[in-house]
Design an enzyme around this catalytic site. Structure first.
Site, PDB file in Angstrom:
ATOM      1  CG  HIS A 112      -1.957  -1.040   1.208  1.00 57.51           C
ATOM      2  ND1 HIS A 112      -3.068  -0.971   2.019  1.00 57.51           N
ATOM      3  CD2 HIS A 112      -2.093  -2.177   0.471  1.00 57.51           C
ATOM      4  CE1 HIS A 112      -3.838  -2.020   1.782  1.00 57.51           C
ATOM      5  NE2 HIS A 112      -3.268  -2.768   0.860  1.00 57.51           N
ATOM      6  CD  GLU A 148      -1.841   4.652   3.231  1.00 58.29           C
ATOM      7  OE1 GLU A 148      -2.930   5.231   3.305  1.00 58.29           O
ATOM      8  OE2 GLU A 148      -1.655   3.630   2.511  1.00 58.29           O
ATOM      9  CB  CYS A 174      -6.348  -0.166   4.946  1.00 57.04           C
ATOM     10  SG  CYS A 174      -4.663  -0.824   4.994  1.00 57.04           S
ATOM     11  CB  CYS A 192      -1.910   1.751   6.091  1.00 52.44           C
ATOM     12  SG  CYS A 192      -1.514   0.936   4.521  1.00 52.44           S
TER      13      CYS A 192
END
Length: 160
Positions: free
Chosen positions: A57, A59, A87, A90
């Protein structure tokens, strides 16, 4: 920091997300980390599809790059900009890396509207982590694992 500076930083994250999104490497997610002086440590985007890695992801990628940049797992004093509310994975990584300030663009329902499914993970956690259709969690061999934990503690290893 002025609103104009916030917009400039978010736009850098958006540009990176758009680049990899249009290359079919990942979704519309970008992130950027600055240090306490405003210096950019990393700019990253979602590369889940390109890396074949569900943890890639924006992040997570930004945190990985920033920690390499400063040669430390500790991002205390840093700020993260991200194109969407993080999410659960993250959020955990942001907290573990000691980032205390996050600016995000889109909200959870915005991601849900375009097909991303973060909300079911939040609901799984909120509902006691007991939905076998999502994940079967079962404790086994705690006694032998506790021996390993005791060894770590007895060696006075660094806590992080």
């Amino acid at each position: 920091m002025s609103d104009n500076n916030h917009r400039k930083l978010m736009n850098l994250a958006i540009e990176q997300a758009r680049k990899t999104m249009n290359q079919d490497i990942g979704g519309p997610f970008g992130a950027l980390i600055i240090d306490q002086n405003g210096k950019i440590l990393s700019i990253a985007s979602n590369t889940v599809l390109g890396d074949h890695d569900p943890t890639a992801h924006a992040e997570m990628n930004a945190i990985r790059k920033a920690t390499k940049t400063i040669n430390s797992h500790d991002l205390s004093g840093c700020t993260l900009y991200t194109t969407a509310y993080p999410c659960p994975m993250c959020l955990g990584a942001i907290i573990w890396s000691n980032i205390k300030k996050v600016f995000y663009g889109c909200i959870e329902s915005d991601a849900d509207e375009i097909g991303f499914r973060d909300d079911f993970i939040y609901k799984f956690i909120e509902n006691g982590r007991n939905n076998l259709d999502i994940l079967d969690l079962e404790k086994k061999e705690r006694d032998v694992c506790l021996i390993l934990f005791k060894e770590y503690k007895d060696k006075n290893k660094e806590l992080y």
